[in-house]
Design an enzyme around this catalytic site. Structure first.
Site, PDB file in Angstrom:
ATOM      1  N   THR A  94       0.830  -1.204   0.000  1.00 26.15           N
ATOM      2  CA  THR A  94       0.000   0.000   0.000  1.00 26.15           C
ATOM      3  C   THR A  94       0.866   1.257   0.000  1.00 26.15           C
ATOM      4  O   THR A  94       0.594   2.204  -0.740  1.00 26.15           O
ATOM      5  CB  THR A  94      -0.938  -0.013   1.230  1.00 26.15           C
TER       6      THR A  94
ATOM      7  N   CYS B 196     -21.191 -10.499   3.018  1.00 22.22           N
ATOM      8  CA  CYS B 196     -21.101 -10.797   4.444  1.00 22.22           C
ATOM      9  C   CYS B 196     -19.674 -10.970   4.913  1.00 22.22           C
ATOM     10  O   CYS B 196     -19.341 -10.655   6.046  1.00 22.22           O
ATOM     11  CB  CYS B 196     -21.882 -12.061   4.775  1.00 22.22           C
TER      12      CYS B 196
ATOM     13  N   GLY C  71       6.238  -7.880   0.481  1.00 20.71           N
ATOM     14  CA  GLY C  71       6.960  -9.029   1.024  1.00 20.71           C
ATOM     15  C   GLY C  71       6.081 -10.189   1.418  1.00 20.71           C
ATOM     16  O   GLY C  71       6.347 -11.340   1.069  1.00 20.71           O
TER      17      GLY C  71
ATOM     18  N   ASN D  42      -5.823  -9.605  -7.649  1.00 23.71           N
ATOM     19  CA  ASN D  42      -5.765 -10.426  -6.442  1.00 23.71           C
ATOM     20  C   ASN D  42      -6.961 -11.349  -6.286  1.00 23.71           C
ATOM     21  O   ASN D  42      -6.851 -12.418  -5.703  1.00 23.71           O
ATOM     22  CB  ASN D  42      -5.620  -9.534  -5.204  1.00 23.71           C
TER      23      ASN D  42
ATOM     24  N   THR E 131      14.023   5.094   9.752  1.00 21.99           N
ATOM     25  CA  THR E 131      15.008   4.032   9.968  1.00 21.99           C
ATOM     26  C   THR E 131      14.515   2.726   9.350  1.00 21.99           C
ATOM     27  O   THR E 131      13.342   2.364   9.502  1.00 21.99           O
ATOM     28  CB  THR E 131      15.270   3.864  11.473  1.00 21.99           C
TER      29      THR E 131
END
Lengths: 277, 383
Positions: B72, B324, B199, B150, B236
């Protein structure tokens, strides 16, 4: 993953009273396969005592819909018609040890099927909830029905109204109307009344407003769902459009058209009608 | 009881070799890769090795790879960068069947005044290429089309699309999250400007992704701060996961043809078996151009969530496009865009396999599934 109680799981995996009673005294058919859940409840009634001697269900739906259906049959067998009618959707949910908030509409569906089956037994043709004006076009829900569920369950938010009835859970355009309905019910003031008529427009103003609305608001909404619409003509008060893509093949095409009409009535002029070219 | 995991398009198991490779970075190799000392600096070198491995999976150069936190983030970064570097272009083109990472971003930009074109697909889930030709203009900032879907597994003709978009001088991004590791992707063979990878869809852990940015592409970062990732993604580094990502890419590149042939054989066995044993079932999507691991099947007159929960009783994991099971009341936008009738969408089940799927697991599903469908149909008012 939904957090279902053991009772829901048990009744989903091993439901009671599955099937259809041949020569039933009352049948309640609610929901539809398009909406994603449907329930057919059949009951056998002992005429002398007005007692429900048997009940069976057939359900298309998720685990909580199946468990709710099974629960309603368990709850009504042995009860008189009058006792059964006193059952609320909360009773169904309670019997199941509770339902996830988002799944409360399954218990409401169970209760509706019961009402419909009893109405059928009594020879009443139309349930009270079918009357009134349509609020949610996607799921065909009227203000009468929403008022009933809102009051019975003390619902305060539009989100809960969706959880309990599905209203507003489709395209979402009726959510403001649901908000108004809630305010009206809980403040006691009439808000959802006739809108003040808009001032008369010239034809050119009207056409350009319609064009603008279709281009800027309606098309992007439809496009994101795989559909499209094109303005063909404005003939007096009749707006002619053509539906494209998904919309033209969709079983909900009528609903789409009604939504466009509603939007145009609201934003442009109350006398507009929409037809397909 | 063992879990039969057939939901690999949702997430995958971390490969044992991958997990072993990342472990030292939780204990002895904890230095900050940006530090001046060797203790931290050695970690930096390992990140660069991971970058080389990620690059070689798609035949890119190492400096064309930016590590991110997920698919994303890669998708959002790519689109936002295009809009930031071309502020005068107010038009985006994408498809109706994209992942929400693209879809929601486009809807957000629509609210900010951008024009968005959602390209349609046909009943087989194939992109209507002609619509792209008419939609693209000088105003278009970027075209973003997923490599493979997907839900349906349908593969789009990315080479043809990229070449066309490139010929118009417009940026092209592809969300290759589902394709990477399953299909041989070569960014040198086609003019892809940016591509998103994730990943956890290829046996690395959750929380790491990558964005391929072709050399020479104007770029504006989504996150600003430190100079990590050559100034293209501040923050980082998630070192252990990046190392894992590199290892997962290395394994995927080695196994791509052999494993996929085996996985495809199992998928076909499952699909054909189910179509044979469950009447009123049909496959959604173009069966010719499809990911080798994915099968999306609609079972008429039964509801998807009910099927999933019955499968769950046998520890079989799959997913559904039904309303649902989505958490909202709306069924799958992908299947709706394909024009699959609502009645079939509610009963759609997606099975997605991986290299860990075994023949006996498929046999087990083939044994249980017809029972489940029959039981639920007996309960249904439509049969």
């Amino acid at each position: 993953m939904w957090e279902y109680t053991d009772k829901v799981r048990e009744l989903f995996l091993h439901p009671h009273n599955v099937g259809e009673i041949k020569g039933a005294d009352g049948t309640g058919d609610v929901g539809s396969i398009v909406c994603g859940d449907a329930l057919k409840l059949t009951i056998k009634v002992d005429k002398a005592s007005e007692t429900i001697t048997d009940a069976k269900f057939q359900t298309f739906g998720c685990a909580s819909a199946i468990a709710s259906s099974s629960a309603i049959t368990d709850l009504i067998i042995g009860k008189t018609i009058d006792e059964a009618l006193k059952l609320t959707n909360e009773d169904i949910a309670g019997y199941l040890g509770g339902l996830p908030r988002e799944k409360m509409h399954c218990s409401v569906m169970g209760r509706e099927a019961l009402e419909a089956a009893i109405a059928d037994y009594r020879g009443e043709t139309k349930a009270e909830s079918d009357e009134g004006t349509i609020i949610c076009q996607c799921y065909g829900l009227t203000d009468t029905k929403l008022r009933h569920v809102i009051k019975e369950n003390s619902l305060r938010t539009a989100e809960d109204v969706t959880n309990f009835t599905k209203a507003g859970g489709g395209c979402g355009t009726c959510l403001p109307d649901i908000e108004k309905l809630l305010t009206e019910i809980w403040s006691g003031k009439a808000i959802l009344t006739e809108r003040t008529p808009l001032k008369k427009l010239t034809n050119i103003q009207k056409i350009s407003m319609i064009q603008d609305l279709i281009e800027k608001e309606i098309r992007p909404l439809l496009q994101s769902d795989g559909g499209d619409v094109e303005l063909i003509d404005v003939d007096g008060t009749n707006v002619v459009v053509s539906l494209r893509g998904m919309c033209s093949e969709c079983v909900m095409a009528d609903v789409t058209l009604k939504n466009i009409e509603k939007k145009l009535k609201e934003m442009v002029s109350n006398d507009l009608t929409v037809t397909i070219s | 009881m063992n879990v039969v995991y057939l939901d690999n398009n949702a997430s995958t198991r971390v490969a044992d070799e991958v997990r072993e490779e990342m472990m030292p970075y939780f204990s002895e190799l904890y230095g900050n890769p940006s530090s001046m000392h060797l203790f931290g600096g050695q970690v930096h070198r390992r990140i660069e090795t991971a970058r080389e491995k990620a690059a070689s999976l798609i035949n890119a150069e190492p400096d064309e790879i930016v590590f991110t936190s997920c698919g994303t983030e890669s998708d959002n970064t790519a689109l936002m960068s295009a809009l930031q570097t071309m502020p005068d272009k107010k038009h985006l083109i994408t498809t109706r069947v994209e992942h929400p990472a693209i879809h929601s971003f486009c809807k957000l930009m629509y609210g900010k005044g951008y024009r968005i074109t959602f390209l349609p697909v046909d009943k087989q889930g194939r992109l209507k290429f002609g619509e792209l030709e008419t939609a693209i203009t000088d105003e278009t900032a970027i075209v973003s089309v997923m490599y493979a879907n997907n839900e349906s597994g349908v593969i789009f003709p990315i080479e043809k699309i990229a070449e066309f978009v490139n010929s118009k001088g417009v940026l092209f991004h592809t969300d290759a999250v589902q394709a990477a590791g399953k299909l041989a992707i070569d960014v040198k063979k086609m003019p892809i400007d940016m591509a998103s990878l994730s990943g956890h869809k290829m046996h690395a852990p959750k929380g790491v992704g990558a964005l391929y940015i072709k050399r020479g592409t104007r770029f504006s970062p989504l996150l600003t701060g430190g100079h990590q990732e050559a100034g293209r993604r501040a923050g980082t580094e998630n070192v252990a996961s990046i190392i894992a990502f590199g290892k997962a890419c290395e394994i995927a590149a080695l196994n791509i043809s052999a494993e996929n042939y085996r996985v495809k054989t199992l998928r076909d066995k499952l699909e054909n078996g189910l179509l044979y044993s469950c009447p009123g079932a049909q496959v959604n999507g173009d069966i010719e151009h499809r990911l080798p691991n994915t099968s999306n099947i609609s079972f008429e007159f039964v509801e998807g969530e009910a099927i999933l929960l019955r499968l769950n009783e046998y520890n079989i994991c799959a997913s559904s496009g039904s309303a649902c099971s989505s958490g909202s009341l709306e069924p799958s936008h992908v299947l709706r865009a394909m024009g699959v009738p609502f009645t079939s969408i509610h009963g759609s089940i997606r099975f997605s396999l991986s290299r860990y799927t075994t023949d006996s697991e498929i046999d087990f599903v083939l044994e249980k599934m017809p029972l489940i469908i029959n039981e639920l149909r007996e309960m249904s008012p439509y049969t």
